[in-house]
Design a protein around this motif. Structure first.
Motif, PDB file in Angstrom:
ATOM      1  N   PRO A   4      74.287  61.386  -7.365  1.00  0.00           N
ATOM      2  CA  PRO A   4      73.482  62.427  -7.599  1.00  0.00           C
ATOM      3  C   PRO A   4      71.624  62.708  -7.001  1.00  0.00           C
ATOM      4  N   GLU A   5      71.284  61.329  -7.528  1.00  0.00           N
ATOM      5  CA  GLU A   5      69.577  61.718  -7.543  1.00  0.00           C
ATOM      6  C   GLU A   5      69.089  62.600  -6.064  1.00  0.00           C
ATOM      7  N   VAL A   6      69.885  62.140  -4.771  1.00  0.00           N
ATOM      8  CA  VAL A   6      69.179  62.255  -3.783  1.00  0.00           C
ATOM      9  C   VAL A   6      70.145  63.662  -3.224  1.00  0.00           C
ATOM     10  N   GLU A   7      69.916  64.445  -2.666  1.00  0.00           N
ATOM     11  CA  GLU A   7      70.496  65.477  -2.388  1.00  0.00           C
ATOM     12  C   GLU A   7      70.520  65.427  -0.694  1.00  0.00           C
ATOM     13  N   ARG A   8      69.584  64.990  -0.008  1.00  0.00           N
ATOM     14  CA  ARG A   8      69.649  64.754   2.116  1.00  0.00           C
ATOM     15  C   ARG A   8      68.466  63.500   1.810  1.00  0.00           C
ATOM     16  N   ILE A   9      68.743  62.758   3.166  1.00  0.00           N
ATOM     17  CA  ILE A   9      67.183  62.148   3.157  1.00  0.00           C
ATOM     18  C   ILE A   9      66.571  62.638   4.320  1.00  0.00           C
ATOM     19  N   ILE A  10      65.091  63.321   3.882  1.00  0.00           N
ATOM     20  CA  ILE A  10      64.480  63.623   4.998  1.00  0.00           C
ATOM     21  C   ILE A  10      64.277  63.048   5.948  1.00  0.00           C
ATOM     22  N   HIS A  11      63.387  62.320   5.966  1.00  0.00           N
ATOM     23  CA  HIS A  11      63.784  60.901   6.880  1.00  0.00           C
ATOM     24  C   HIS A  11      63.266  59.770   6.081  1.00  0.00           C
ATOM     25  N   MET A  12      63.354  58.437   7.691  1.00  0.00           N
ATOM     26  CA  MET A  12      63.649  56.986   6.533  1.00  0.00           C
ATOM     27  C   MET A  12      63.457  56.107   7.996  1.00  0.00           C
ATOM     28  N   LYS A  13      61.964  55.223   7.899  1.00  0.00           N
ATOM     29  CA  LYS A  13      62.047  54.331   8.654  1.00  0.00           C
ATOM     30  C   LYS A  13      62.472  52.395   7.981  1.00  0.00           C
ATOM     31  N   THR A  14      63.187  51.669   8.518  1.00  0.00           N
ATOM     32  CA  THR A  14      63.017  50.574   8.402  1.00  0.00           C
ATOM     33  C   THR A  14      62.109  49.437   9.191  1.00  0.00           C
ATOM     34  N   LEU A  15      61.666  48.517   8.554  1.00  0.00           N
ATOM     35  CA  LEU A  15      60.654  47.340   9.585  1.00  0.00           C
ATOM     36  C   LEU A  15      61.873  46.292   9.226  1.00  0.00           C
ATOM     37  N   TYR A  16      61.950  44.492   9.919  1.00  0.00           N
ATOM     38  CA  TYR A  16      62.260  43.745   9.408  1.00  0.00           C
ATOM     39  C   TYR A  16      60.638  42.693   8.860  1.00  0.00           C
ATOM     40  N   LEU A  17      60.413  42.128   8.325  1.00  0.00           N
ATOM     41  CA  LEU A  17      59.171  41.696   7.148  1.00  0.00           C
ATOM     42  C   LEU A  17      59.563  39.827   7.670  1.00  0.00           C
ATOM     43  N   GLY A  18      60.620  39.947   7.542  1.00  0.00           N
ATOM     44  CA  GLY A  18      60.739  38.659   8.515  1.00  0.00           C
ATOM     45  C   GLY A  18      62.449  38.297   7.731  1.00  0.00           C
ATOM     46  N   PRO A  19      62.561  37.488   9.186  1.00  0.00           N
ATOM     47  CA  PRO A  19      63.946  37.593   8.850  1.00  0.00           C
ATOM     48  C   PRO A  19      64.898  37.831   7.564  1.00  0.00           C
ATOM     49  N   ASP A  20      64.862  37.506   6.566  1.00  0.00           N
ATOM     50  CA  ASP A  20      65.320  37.698   5.251  1.00  0.00           C
ATOM     51  C   ASP A  20      64.719  38.785   4.576  1.00  0.00           C
ATOM     52  N   GLU A  21      64.126  39.895   5.039  1.00  0.00           N
ATOM     53  CA  GLU A  21      62.736  40.840   4.007  1.00  0.00           C
ATOM     54  C   GLU A  21      62.991  41.784   4.940  1.00  0.00           C
ATOM     55  N   LEU A  22      63.128  42.964   4.816  1.00  0.00           N
ATOM     56  CA  LEU A  22      63.672  44.488   4.989  1.00  0.00           C
ATOM     57  C   LEU A  22      62.810  44.999   4.411  1.00  0.00           C
ATOM     58  N   MET A  23      61.949  45.822   4.567  1.00  0.00           N
ATOM     59  CA  MET A  23      61.469  46.771   4.234  1.00  0.00           C
ATOM     60  C   MET A  23      61.637  48.637   4.586  1.00  0.00           C
ATOM     61  N   VAL A  24      62.115  49.185   3.247  1.00  0.00           N
ATOM     62  CA  VAL A  24      62.736  50.430   3.549  1.00  0.00           C
ATOM     63  C   VAL A  24      61.991  51.388   3.152  1.00  0.00           C
ATOM     64  N   ALA A  25      61.801  52.445   4.014  1.00  0.00           N
ATOM     65  CA  ALA A  25      60.482  53.628   3.124  1.00  0.00           C
ATOM     66  C   ALA A  25      61.430  55.206   4.311  1.00  0.00           C
ATOM     67  N   ALA A  26      61.568  55.772   2.560  1.00  0.00           N
ATOM     68  CA  ALA A  26      62.117  57.357   3.109  1.00  0.00           C
ATOM     69  C   ALA A  26      61.518  58.367   2.148  1.00  0.00           C
ATOM     70  N   LYS A  27      61.631  59.433   2.616  1.00  0.00           N
ATOM     71  CA  LYS A  27      61.926  60.175   2.277  1.00  0.00           C
ATOM     72  C   LYS A  27      63.154  60.994   1.388  1.00  0.00           C
ATOM     73  N   ILE A  28      62.911  61.803   0.226  1.00  0.00           N
ATOM     74  CA  ILE A  28      64.395  61.666   0.284  1.00  0.00           C
ATOM     75  C   ILE A  28      63.980  63.834  -1.022  1.00  0.00           C
ATOM     76  N   ALA A  29      65.229  64.154  -0.356  1.00  0.00           N
ATOM     77  CA  ALA A  29      65.384  65.415  -1.422  1.00  0.00           C
ATOM     78  C   ALA A  29      65.933  65.413  -2.371  1.00  0.00           C
ATOM     79  N   VAL A  30      65.424  65.690  -3.329  1.00  0.00           N
ATOM     80  CA  VAL A  30      65.626  65.246  -4.761  1.00  0.00           C
ATOM     81  C   VAL A  30      66.207  66.743  -5.749  1.00  0.00           C
ATOM     82  N   PRO A  31      66.997  66.850  -6.477  1.00  0.00           N
ATOM     83  CA  PRO A  31      67.097  68.120  -7.127  1.00  0.00           C
ATOM     84  C   PRO A  31      65.625  68.426  -7.531  1.00  0.00           C
ATOM     85  N   PRO A  32      65.909  70.058  -8.067  1.00  0.00           N
ATOM     86  CA  PRO A  32      64.579  70.321  -8.857  1.00  0.00           C
ATOM     87  C   PRO A  32      64.717  70.432 -10.054  1.00  0.00           C
ATOM     88  N   CYS A  33      63.759  69.622 -10.367  1.00  0.00           N
ATOM     89  CA  CYS A  33      63.768  69.446 -12.137  1.00  0.00           C
ATOM     90  C   CYS A  33      62.612  69.521 -13.227  1.00  0.00           C
TER      91      CYS A  33
END
Length: 335
Positions: free
Chosen positions: A239-268
């Motif tokens: 319930p914490e995320v209504e939708r993903i507005i946009h997301m990007k991923t990048l492998y920093l190395g063979p065994d390490e993935l970076m995830v960056a995203a703007k997420i829509a959260v319920p108003p609080c």
């Protein structure tokens, strides 16, 4: 891909190539065959390449520093790229030069005629063992992918490099056996030059393929489609995320993935609620994709009007900070 699997395949290839290089140099010294010399240099280049891969794997384990905050995982890509250069210059170009020289001054194999054939047969057996090890280790992570797709999309460079090197070595040995065999049958040294030239073209081709694929890793590749789907599912299944507005991923190395995203959260009303929700989302993502170790999530309020405008974010229509009450999130009216 496990680092242990890649290391095992690299060590098997290194031991095989060292043994093969010695026998090929002995055969060249006895027969003066250009195919044997080209294959000996090829084995030396491959041995150096395996050493570079092991060195890159070791250096990539260094801890992150203020100057390199994301660590040294990509060093494995750098050494794999150097491998392609070594294979191209030392292996391929030398073989082509030797073929040109032997074609201009051909001479048959007159002494120890059985030696190159015996050495090449033994080398084929040893390379086949190394190639079998690389195939077996690759199958642990290849899944249902085709071999072409595995080589092109693998994030850890060691197994694809060893696979291509061992495959090239096996085919190259067949070329050398053909050149030596035809030279012995016809007593024409130009067949030896033909076999050597075929080895050179093969090595240059493999080196170019490795360089192209490793360059893509150096530039930075994102997550695979199934990984992106798993991350998106983990983010939005609570319930914490209504939708993903946009997301990007990048492998920093063979065994390490970076995830960056703007997420829509319920108003609080309070930032503490948003922080708890983000922590929960990050935990789900790491469970779904364990190598997603670096995660940056930016919370926002989704706006359909802004989405039509191409932003998807309500930040542009949020209530100015000066009009909000202390402790409230901009964009939500006071209750």
């Amino acid at each position: 891909m496990s680092a242990n699997g890649g290391t095992k395949a690299v060590i098997a290839a290194l031991l095989a190539n060292l043994g093969i290089a010695v026998t090929k140099f002995i055969a060249f010294a006895l027969t003066n065959s250009s195919s044997m010399l080209a294959e000996a240099i090829h084995s030396v280049a491959d041995s150096g390449n395996q050493g570079l891969l092991l060195l890159g794997g070791r250096r990539a384990k260094r801890a992150a520093t203020p100057q390199h905050p994301f660590g040294y995982g990509r060093e494995r890509y750098i050494y794999a790229f150097i491998v392609s250069i070594v294979l191209f210059s030392v292996g391929g170009l030398f073989a082509l030069y030797e073929a040109y020289h032997k074609w201009a001054e051909p001479h048959p194999i007159e002494n120890w005629q059985w030696v190159p054939v015996a050495v090449l047969v033994i080398a084929i057996v040893m390379e086949a063992f190394s190639f079998r090890t690389a195939v077996r280790e690759s199958n642990h992570t290849r899944g249902k992918q085709s071999w072409v797709h595995f080589v092109r999309r693998a994030k850890a460079p060691e197994l694809p490099v060893v696979l291509l090197e061992d495959l090239g070595a096996l085919v190259g040995l067949v070329f050398a056996l053909f050149g030596v065999g035809m030279t012995l049958i016809t007593h024409d040294g130009r067949w030896d030059a033909v076999g050597t030239a075929a080895i050179g073209v093969l090595l240059v081709t493999i080196a170019i393929i490795l360089a192209i694929e490793t360059k893509s890793l150096l530039l930075g590749e994102g997550a695979e489609a199934h990984e992106v789907a798993a991350i998106e599912k983990a983010m939005t299944e609570g319930p914490e995320v209504e939708r993903i507005i946009h997301m990007k991923t990048l492998y920093l190395g063979p065994d390490e993935l970076m995830v960056a995203a703007k997420i829509a959260v319920p108003p609080c009303d309070y930032a503490e609620e948003v922080a708890r929700g983000i922590n929960a989302v990050e935990a789900r993502v790491r469970t779904a994709v364990p190598h997603a170790r670096v995660i940056y999530l930016e919370p926002d309020i989704y706006s359909a009007a802004a989405d039509q405008a191409g932003t998807g974010s309500a930040a542009h229509t949020a209530v100015p900070e000066s009009e909000t009450e202390p402790g409230q999130i901009a964009g939500r009216p006071g209750s």
